[in-house]
Write a protein that holds these residues in place. Structure first.
Motif, PDB file in Angstrom:
ATOM      1  N   GLY A 174       1.928   5.003   0.863  1.00  0.00           N
ATOM      2  CA  GLY A 174       1.675   5.885   1.987  1.00  0.00           C
ATOM      3  C   GLY A 174       2.135   7.306   1.740  1.00  0.00           C
ATOM      4  O   GLY A 174       2.551   7.996   2.678  1.00  0.00           O
ATOM      5  N   TRP A 187       6.664   6.402   1.144  1.00  0.00           N
ATOM      6  CA  TRP A 187       6.427   5.329   2.095  1.00  0.00           C
ATOM      7  C   TRP A 187       5.575   4.231   1.475  1.00  0.00           C
ATOM      8  O   TRP A 187       4.627   4.502   0.762  1.00  0.00           O
ATOM      9  CB  TRP A 187       5.705   5.880   3.327  1.00  0.00           C
ATOM     10  N   TRP A 197       6.156  -0.762   7.426  1.00  0.00           N
ATOM     11  CA  TRP A 197       6.223   0.479   6.653  1.00  0.00           C
ATOM     12  C   TRP A 197       7.692   0.792   6.401  1.00  0.00           C
ATOM     13  O   TRP A 197       8.505   0.711   7.307  1.00  0.00           O
ATOM     14  CB  TRP A 197       5.600   1.640   7.417  1.00  0.00           C
ATOM     15  N   ARG A 221       0.863  -1.189   0.000  1.00  0.00           N
ATOM     16  CA  ARG A 221       0.000   0.000   0.000  1.00  0.00           C
ATOM     17  C   ARG A 221       0.895   1.233   0.000  1.00  0.00           C
ATOM     18  O   ARG A 221       1.879   1.301   0.740  1.00  0.00           O
ATOM     19  CB  ARG A 221      -0.902   0.035   1.234  1.00  0.00           C
ATOM     20  N   CYS A 251       3.804   0.202   2.518  1.00  0.00           N
ATOM     21  CA  CYS A 251       3.538  -0.779   3.577  1.00  0.00           C
ATOM     22  C   CYS A 251       3.353  -2.139   2.916  1.00  0.00           C
ATOM     23  O   CYS A 251       2.571  -2.278   1.979  1.00  0.00           O
ATOM     24  CB  CYS A 251       2.258  -0.393   4.326  1.00  0.00           C
ATOM     25  N   LYS A 300      10.450   0.141   9.384  1.00  0.00           N
ATOM     26  CA  LYS A 300      10.115   1.021  10.508  1.00  0.00           C
ATOM     27  C   LYS A 300       9.264   0.255  11.494  1.00  0.00           C
ATOM     28  O   LYS A 300       8.396  -0.495  11.108  1.00  0.00           O
ATOM     29  CB  LYS A 300       9.347   2.232   9.996  1.00  0.00           C
ATOM     30  N   ASP A 334       7.390  11.136   1.284  1.00  0.00           N
ATOM     31  CA  ASP A 334       7.956  11.396   2.608  1.00  0.00           C
ATOM     32  C   ASP A 334       8.126  12.893   2.791  1.00  0.00           C
ATOM     33  O   ASP A 334       9.023  13.493   2.205  1.00  0.00           O
ATOM     34  CB  ASP A 334       9.303  10.684   2.721  1.00  0.00           C
ATOM     35  N   ARG A 365       1.518  -4.698   3.107  1.00  0.00           N
ATOM     36  CA  ARG A 365       0.321  -5.146   3.791  1.00  0.00           C
ATOM     37  C   ARG A 365       0.006  -6.613   3.548  1.00  0.00           C
ATOM     38  O   ARG A 365      -0.574  -7.273   4.397  1.00  0.00           O
ATOM     39  CB  ARG A 365      -0.874  -4.285   3.399  1.00  0.00           C
TER      40      ARG A 365
END
Lengths: 971, 84
Positions: free
Chosen positions: B20, B55, B65, B18, B57, B84, B23, B59
């Motif tokens: 994000g 960013w 992340w 996913r 993820c 992270k 940054d 998922r």
């Protein structure tokens, strides 16, 4: 028609007869025949009518490019006759004609071709302007091919596969097989894709010697080596649609035999791609070159060598390369009558082949090409013309085998972004610059010597493996083994075609030489303009047959350098794919809770809620009156296993809880639950649940059903810049949940637990650990439906027996299960918000009346959404969540009905509305403009199906609608 | 990108991840923040031509992340950050 004797290369089995229907008549063929070959063997030459002029068309290449050979099979339109094997009971009919196939009423268009010049659609019919509206429908209805029966259940199953590999080889001919073998030798994983149903490529119908073996035998030798290599995966009947970024190859595979699918979508991520797609024959352009009976050399060669079908009674060859001479000889050896072989090249013919033709007394005419044929459904005679002197001779014949040599098949590689340029030596357009890790090899590069073709494939296979890091030094061999002497056919079209009014360049769109000239005269001389204006290569064939002819013709007509006319990029899918296949199987995938069998046994009607199937209600009464009344006055149980459940622990666990939840998370009291809400950055509700502290740095929290995964991501996203030490465990599927609610719930539960359930010992909003029915569980007092209630969280494997134990313990109280629909109404009577029902991106925490949850004095934790609430706090003109009751007891508006003001303005909508037994009328909660949010305001609802001027009237009232002081749940 | 290299799981199909957003750094302190600066951090993207940090993820994998450096001109990942 009797078949010719069966050579080594045969594909048919004469001991297995197959019967099928064509145009409502019965025909037969043999196992291995395609529809096209079986029909040709039965004397059927016309199998379709062309798009624009409705000219009769028949088989041409035996590989099915383009629309000319498309028919309807078992109600499926646009099926390729040349590549579809016959099956017993198959029903095939022709497309695109009015009246009869052999006497198409639309054939009148052919006589009007003079008036249908290039681009005539754009230029006619709009002066005067009203004309366009009159002709647009008839033109639209005459366009397109094939009819789809939308009431028919085609019952086609589709599948999908997602694969990863080091090397993907496209093309299973000699070069492709060698590439796969070489790459695999060095250790790479290889996927080899082949469009036909067998490996072997252009060796499969030939007996010329390769490495001392007949070509078909050499093909079998290579195919055996491929199949016995464990790291090569072969997919036949697989048509590549295109090559995408990072070497993703998409394709579809047609199911055969007992494959459990009609078509299968395939997506391959490859480190390197080798394109070994071989060559297409370049169609020879002459007057009436589209007649049934005009076919390509490979087509004639395969008809005889693979299907034992004679192409015709009297053949004339008019070709431009040595493979065609080999074909003519093979046909003669099989007893086919060849009247003469004309070759459009002046020099460069294979001397051995010429000698053999001479031995058989087959006349060989150098520098000649067929310029016109006569006959409509059957060819009667052909005129051959000397390319230099233009002297012409007319010859009787019924079949013309024609080509202008070969061209490289660059359709697939062009989708990868490779730009092609003209190569003078070979007469091919081949890629000049290739994208990274994509290789182009084999016959398509212009090689003719079989050993060279195999060697080039081998080399490219090693190059491809090397990109994945495999050591290829030990496997390298010589690249070019024999000297190549190129002798390409250089004519763009036959001589003596006059205006070329019936010299077809694109069979799909009926574009002719004449219309290309008209296009150039109209200023459309660049290939990307000409192809659109004249309509060349835009059809199902996507340039397969027009190929490089358009470029060569434009260069010749304009007199400009060929490199200004390079072929345009082909659009994926390179070959037509069924929409079913791209849509995918769409399997119904859902989760059920461990209590599924218990619920079904109790008579549940299930409904999909997100990924879950949950119990909606337990009887025929969709209003769930009994279920609701039973909870209010007695006791009911419901399955809440779908709630998200988490443990979060670690020294910084509290910090992340404070960040995510808008509530003050500090001040957890032992044994007490907190109702917690998580917001988005806009201050809108993301999720809610309850949280409890279980020990030092150890917490438990829940989320709404179906939101567990989202919440985990959210936690981690908002702590990504911190170095917080915490861990989360997702226990959603580990714990089941049963909620027992109603005045008698304590009495029932009390029979099964080992702890004191009195209000003093276990007050509202408390959490306790207990042993219930012999199992250690969490008990939580929650007030969602507004009654005394306990939520039991316990390991999933123990849930079914607890459910039965509760039903047993509650029998004396007439305990009943209740479902999602009853729960919806029960919580609505308390005006409790459901995430996703009352919450959306227009309304924040304050708008829905939940400002009590906001820890507004918190400044240190940077709570997500808190800043947005501060900004929006005093904003005017926001929507507010209000309770209402409907005036007329008979009317029950639905969720989503709009609220109207001043005749036409929509100023809000109903979030939830149901009929209440207690109130005797419909009630609910709605979002409405602030101006109408005061108690006593009059609301007007409208919903679909009502007369546009009708309204349902309601009044804004206080909430909750039941037990305002919450005494029941605090009992 | 067709593939993304996760710092924990390695190279996987982009569909498993996913996005994000770019940054833009952590949210500045709410104290003395303006609505414009708040929205800028929440929503604004630089949309630069070239390498940008963003960013992702994982998922459908480890759930981590992590930052990716992607060249927006070629749409290819050029560097993977730590988990992270």
């Amino acid at each position: 028609m009797k078949r010719l004797r069966q050579p080594l290369t045969t594909l048919i089995d004469e001991s297995q007869k197959i019967t099928f229907k064509w145009q409502k008549k019965s025909f037969s063929g043999f196992q291995g025949d395609t529809l096209a070959t079986a029909l040709h063997a039965s004397g059927v030459k016309t199998i379709s009518r062309s798009l624009k002029y409705h000219r009769p068309r028949g088989l041409y290449s035996l590989d099915g490019e383009g629309v000319s050979t498309m028919v309807e099979v078992d109600k499926l339109p646009n099926t390729r006759a040349e590549t579809t094997p016959i099956e017993n009971g198959m029903t095939a009919i022709a497309q695109n004609y009015k009246g009869s196939l052999n006497f198409d009423l639309m054939g009148i268009n052919d006589k009007l071709s003079h008036f249908m010049s290039a681009g005539f659609y754009y230029r006619m019919f709009h002066k005067p302007a009203f004309l366009w509206n009159k002709v647009i429908d008839p033109i639209r209805n005459a366009a397109g091919t094939g009819k789809l029966d939308i009431t028919h259940d085609y019952g086609k199953k589709v599948e999908e596969r997602y694969l990863h590999t080091d090397v993907c080889v496209i093309g299973g001919g000699p070069a492709g097989m060698m590439a796969a073998i070489a790459a695999a030798k060095s250790g790479a994983r290889v996927i080899l894709l082949e469009r036909r149903n067998a490996l072997g490529g252009f060796y499969n119908w030939r007996i010329a010697k390769v490495n001392g073996l007949p070509a078909i035998k050499r093909a079998e030798e290579l195919a055996n080596e491929v199949r016995s290599t464990s790291n090569i995966s072969v997919m036949e009947n697989t048509f590549v649609m295109g090559i995408w970024g990072e070497r993703q190859v998409t394709a579809f595979q047609k199911g055969t035999g007992d494959d459990p699918f009609f078509e299968q979508y395939i997506e391959i991520m490859a480190n390197a791609v080798v394109s070994a797609t071989g060559c297409l024959e370049r169609p020879l352009i002459f007057e009436h070159n589209d007649r049934p009976g005009v076919m390509q050399s490979d087509c004639a060669h395969r008809l005889v060598h693979q299907y034992g079908v004679s192409p015709g009674k009297q053949l004339v060859f008019s070709t431009g390369d040595n493979l065609s001479l080999e074909a003519a000889l093979d046909l003669a050896k099989m007893g086919v009558n060849i009247a003469l072989v004309a070759d459009s090249r002046l020099t460069g013919h294979d001397p051995k082949l010429m000698e053999e033709l001479n031995k058989r007394n087959i006349p060989f005419w150098k520098n000649y090409a067929v310029s016109r044929v006569w006959g409509k459904a059957t060819i009667k005679k052909a005129r051959l013309t000397d390319i230099k002197t233009l002297a012409s001779v007319t010859v009787k014949c019924d079949t013309i085998v024609a080509n202008a040599g070969r061209s490289a098949d660059v359709r697939i590689i062009s989708t990868a972004g490779a730009k092609v340029r003209y190569n003078k030596a070979t007469g091919f357009f081949i890629p000049e610059v290739l994208p990274e890790n994509i290789f182009f090899t084999g016959r398509a590069t212009g090689l003719e010597k079989n050993r060279n073709i195999e060697a080039s494939g081998y080399q490219s296979g090693l190059d491809a493996a090397q990109t994945s890091g495999f050591d290829t030094d030990g496997f390298r061999k010589d690249k070019c083994l024999e000297k190549e002497t190129y002798s390409p056919c250089l004519i763009a079209h036959s001589p003596h075609i006059g205006k070329g009014e019936k010299s077809f360049v694109c069979f799909d769109e009926d574009a002719t030489y004449k219309t290309i000239v008209q296009g150039v005269q109209a200023g459309m001389e660049r290939p990307d303009l000409a192809k659109r204006f004249v309509s060349v290569g835009l059809g199902a064939g996507q340039s397969a047959l027009p190929g490089s002819n358009l470029s060569l013709l434009l260069s010749e007509i304009t007199g400009k350098d060929i490199n200004g006319f390079c072929p345009t990029t082909v659009r994926p899918p390179v070959e037509p794919v069924s929409l079913d296949t791209l849509a995918g199987a769409n399997h119904a995938i859902f989760k059920v809770t461990p209590l599924y069998d218990n619920l079904m046994k109790s008579g549940a009607f299930m409904q999909r809620m997100g990924i879950w199937k949950r119990a909606k209600y337990f009887s025929d009464d969709k209003n769930c009156r009994d279920e609701i009344n039973n909870v209010r006055s007695n006791v009911g149980i419901t399955d809440v296993s779908t709630l998200g459940k988490f443990r979060i622990f670690g020294p910084d666990a509290k910090k992340v809880l404070e960040r995510i939840y808008i509530n003050a998370v500090s001040g957890f009291k032992e044994g007490k639950l907190k109702y917690v809400v998580a917001l988005t950055g806009d201050g809108c509700l993301l999720d809610d649940g309850v949280a409890a502290q279980l020990g030092k740095n150890d917490y438990l929290f829940t989320t709404s059903s179906g939101h567990a995964a989202k919440v985990i991501e959210w936690f981690r996203f908002h702590s990504r810049y911190e170095n917080w030490a915490y861990n989360m465990v997702n226990l959603t599927d580990y714990y089941s949940g049963i909620n027992i609610a109603g005045p008698n719930s304590r009495k029932v539960l009390g029979k099964l637990v080992d702890i004191d359930l009195s209000n003093e010992a276990f007050p509202a909003n408390g959490i306790r650990k207990a042993v219930i029915n012999g199992v250690s569980a969490w008990l939580m007092r929650v007030g969602f439906v507004g009654e005394l209630a306990y939520e039991i969280h316990l390991p999933a494997s123990t849930a079914t027996s607890l459910w039965d134990a509760l039903l047993e313990a509650g029998r004396e109280f007439n305990i009943q299960p209740f479902g999602q629909e009853a729960q919806f109404t029960l919580r609505l009577e308390k005006a409790h918000v459901i995430i996703g029902q009352e919450t959306e991106s227009r309304v924040n925490l304050l708008d829905v009346g939940m400002g009590f949850a906001w820890a507004r004095q918190d400044t240190e934790h940077q709570k997500v959404g808190a800043y947005a609430l501060k900004v929006a706090e005093n904003q005017p003109d926001r929507l507010k969540l209000v309770g209402f009751t409907v005036d007329d007891p008979e009317k029950v508006p639905g969720d989503g009905a709009v609220i109207v003001a001043d005749q036409n303005d929509v100023i809000g909508n109903i979030c939830s509305c149901r009929k209440s037994e207690i109130l005797g009328k419909a009630f609910g909660i709605a979002l409405v403009d602030e101006s109408l949010s005061d108690i006593g305001s009059r609301l007007e609802f409208f919903e679909d199906g009502m007369d546009i001027n009708d309204r349902i009237l309601a009044t804004v009232c206080k909430t909750p609608f039941y037990d305002p002081k919450g005494l029941k749940q605090k009992a | 990108m067709y593939t993304i290299t996760c710092p924990i799981c390695g190279k996987r199909n982009q569909k498993e991840f996913r996005y994000g957003n770019e940054d833009v750094g952590p949210m500045p302190s709410y104290e003395n923040l303006t609505p414009e600066k708040y929205l800028e951090n929440l929503y604004s993207n630089g949309n630069h031509a070239g390498v940008q940090k963003e960013w992702w993820c994982h998922r459908q994998g480890c759930g981590t992340w992590f930052k990716v450096e992607r060249n927006t001109l070629t749409n290819l990942q050029v560097k993977t950050g730590e988990a992270k």
